[in-house]
Motif scaffolding. Sequence first.
Motif, mmCIF file in Angstrom:
data_model
loop_
_atom_site.group_PDB
_atom_site.id
_atom_site.type_symbol
_atom_site.label_atom_id
_atom_site.label_comp_id
_atom_site.label_asym_id
_atom_site.label_seq_id
_atom_site.Cartn_x
_atom_site.Cartn_y
_atom_site.Cartn_z
ATOM 1 N N UNK A 1 0.840 -1.205 0.000
ATOM 2 C CA UNK A 1 0.000 0.000 0.000
ATOM 3 C C UNK A 1 0.874 1.253 0.000
ATOM 4 N N UNK A 2 0.552 2.156 -0.919
ATOM 5 C CA UNK A 2 1.205 3.467 -0.973
ATOM 6 C C UNK A 2 0.128 4.508 -1.218
ATOM 7 N N UNK A 3 0.042 5.489 -0.368
ATOM 8 C CA UNK A 3 -1.018 6.494 -0.442
ATOM 9 C C UNK A 3 -0.797 7.420 -1.633
ATOM 10 N N UNK A 4 -1.797 7.545 -2.505
ATOM 11 C CA UNK A 4 -1.733 8.414 -3.669
ATOM 12 C C UNK A 4 -2.929 9.361 -3.674
ATOM 13 N N UNK A 5 -2.676 10.623 -4.006
ATOM 14 C CA UNK A 5 -3.723 11.643 -3.939
ATOM 15 C C UNK A 5 -4.922 11.292 -4.806
ATOM 16 N N UNK A 6 -4.679 10.920 -6.067
ATOM 17 C CA UNK A 6 -5.794 10.704 -6.984
ATOM 18 C C UNK A 6 -6.628 9.492 -6.600
ATOM 19 N N UNK A 7 -5.995 8.488 -6.000
ATOM 20 C CA UNK A 7 -6.765 7.346 -5.501
ATOM 21 C C UNK A 7 -7.610 7.767 -4.305
ATOM 22 N N UNK A 8 -7.009 8.554 -3.406
ATOM 23 C CA UNK A 8 -7.758 9.044 -2.242
ATOM 24 C C UNK A 8 -8.953 9.897 -2.668
ATOM 25 N N UNK A 9 -8.751 10.736 -3.671
ATOM 26 C CA UNK A 9 -9.820 11.635 -4.094
ATOM 27 C C UNK A 9 -10.918 10.920 -4.862
ATOM 28 N N UNK A 10 -10.580 9.807 -5.500
ATOM 29 C CA UNK A 10 -11.558 9.116 -6.329
ATOM 30 C C UNK A 10 -11.743 9.772 -7.679
#
Length: 728
Positions: free
Chosen positions: A584-593
């Motif tokens: 798991x690596x936190x990415x902005x665009x994944x978080x934003x949907x």
Amino acid sequence: MRLLKVATCNLNQWAMDFETNMKNIKESITRAKEAGAVVRLGPELEITGYGCEDHFLELDTVSHSWECLKELLLGDWTDGILCSFGMPIIKGSERYNCQVLCLNRKIIMIRPKMWLANDGNYRELRWFTTWKQRDELLEFHLPDEISEDLSQKSVPFGYGFIQFLDTLRAVAAEVCEELFTPIPPHAELALNGVEVFMNASGSHHQLRKLDLRLRAFIGATHTRGGVYMYSNHQGCDGSRLYYDGCSCVVVNGHVVAQGSQFSLKDVEVVVAQVDLDAVASHRGYISSFQEQASCKPKVLSVLVPFKLCQSFHLQMSLSSPIEIRYHSPEEEIAFGPACWLWDYLRRSGASGFLLPLSGGADSSSVAAIVGCMCQLVVKEIANGDEQVKADAIRVGQYKDGQFPSDSQEFAKRIFYTVFMGSENSSETTKLRAKVLADEIGSWHLDVSIDVVVSAFLSLFQTLTGKRPHYKVDGGSNTENLALQNIQARIRMVLAFMLASLLPWVHSKSGFYLVLGSSNVDEGLRGYLTKYDCSSADINPIGSVSKKDLRAFLRWAATHLGYPSLAEIEAAPPTAELEPITSNYSQLDEVDMGMTYEELSVYGRLRKIFLCGPVSMFKNLCFKWGARLTPAEVADKVKYFFKYYSINRHKMTVLTPSYHAESYSPEDNRFDLRQFLYNARWPYQFRKIDELVEKLDGDKVIIEPHENGSAADGVGVVAAGSGNPKCGL
């Protein structure tokens, strides 16, 4: 030949600072006279500054304007030169935005503005009244204290032009917004024989906007002939706007003189020598102009027994057409915010800036803009600008005759950058921040916030008996979000503490301004924690899109000399607020949907094209129909409006930002919408569902796009279940 030398100005005025404004006005007149000009045009409301806003409602503002005008008229400033000054005037019970035309220590005419700017960033109808009596010039009785000193009791007031002895019906004002109306005044003024148009303006910078402005000047004189003078403010006069100058002179559809768009100068005068016979010849060649002039609506005039034109002699040279100078969007992002920051810094009393520098694209863009500002300051000092030099010596606290001669040395004095890392931060971003800080020259600090986070969690555990965990460690969404927001808000508190105390630590006086670094797309989506380090004193990129910022970083890596920006731009955006694991690596665009490209599309449809959910769905069915079904488009539209609505409250507290983008969600001045929504949008979403059912299976016809495929701006990103920057 009827030769006329004219001068128009870029002035860096400051709202309500009458002394500074008068100093700049006088300097511009002096330079115009030295160049031999007989017409001098200044910006709209130049005596007060354009951005006074509700100060225009105060009687003091109007009376101070008259006092300043009296000072100009009692001196020799208007001797032999027609000057147009912008100021508010009260006539009867109405307040007008006026151009006051003066010559030889007398007021010749007062021209009130007929069409007021009242959209976007502008609220002129809140402060002024439109002038509606187009068919008469009224007598305006000057205030007693002005009348006595000038030995002039009254002056013509209204819509009209000034007729001189040697220029037919020569000169008329057209104020800012009036140029852009469906039926602009210059159309009928030209048919009445007006040859010189003076447009005093207060026009702000916006990315890719200059071409629209220049095309308007060119179009106004191409089909009707004439000399079009344009004057504008340049700089930050006290608000979010940067006025981008570019004063110019256009003759018969050709630009013959153009001032700078971005500059640190307080005064810039643009001079052109024109032949009014060329205007007459141009009009005489156009048959339709002659026919329409023969049945024109009459405009009233004021006759002035004075000659403006010079007689022909060989030592004179006419101003020839020049190539228009445009900046690329990347240059606009560099120079506009950099000049805005300099004005804010030198006028605020601060000693410098402090930036939380994460090593990501947004904060690195801000750092690069500050670096650009330092480069501009050093360059202007080298070019001999004494005002910039004096301001830089004062802000940088130089002593013993020293002054900035190297941008990195200057940055070290006025710019702190701080990497506030946690256990979730990577060594890569930490190194990127350090390398960029070294390239710019900032005073860089590396701070770990883990001990502060731990203290907060221990306090919470003492109060409740529970300790939250990240989602990857088995915690709930609520725990996961809270743990991320604790880090973000600690960084805000730490940034302001360092900005207050670091100057004291280094034996400097004053304080530092904290810079924010959230972009327009994150603001629109609400992808930021309320009162985290997006909360700052000012934000130079708050209405710049992520797409434009990435292009700027690529440009700045080469043109500003900060090569590390290329690597920063290539890295995927991440908040680094959650633990990084092997899977798991936190990415902005994944978080934003949603992608940043999609956010730009949503933002433009919502703000510029005024689309609600249903209209946006219909538009995107055509725009994205090549790759997405109506149901998929519907899901995206609903998802955007859901989180836009949930997070709209954050837009009420966005850091004051440089205005650069027409779909900015900034709540305070520009985007006036409520902040409490029914985020379910039951009526609108039901209508979308009905349309999806009707369209399901239909073939959507896709129109080709001139600059790319119909699916441009679409990225397939799964809607993340988390919302780490929600900050609710």
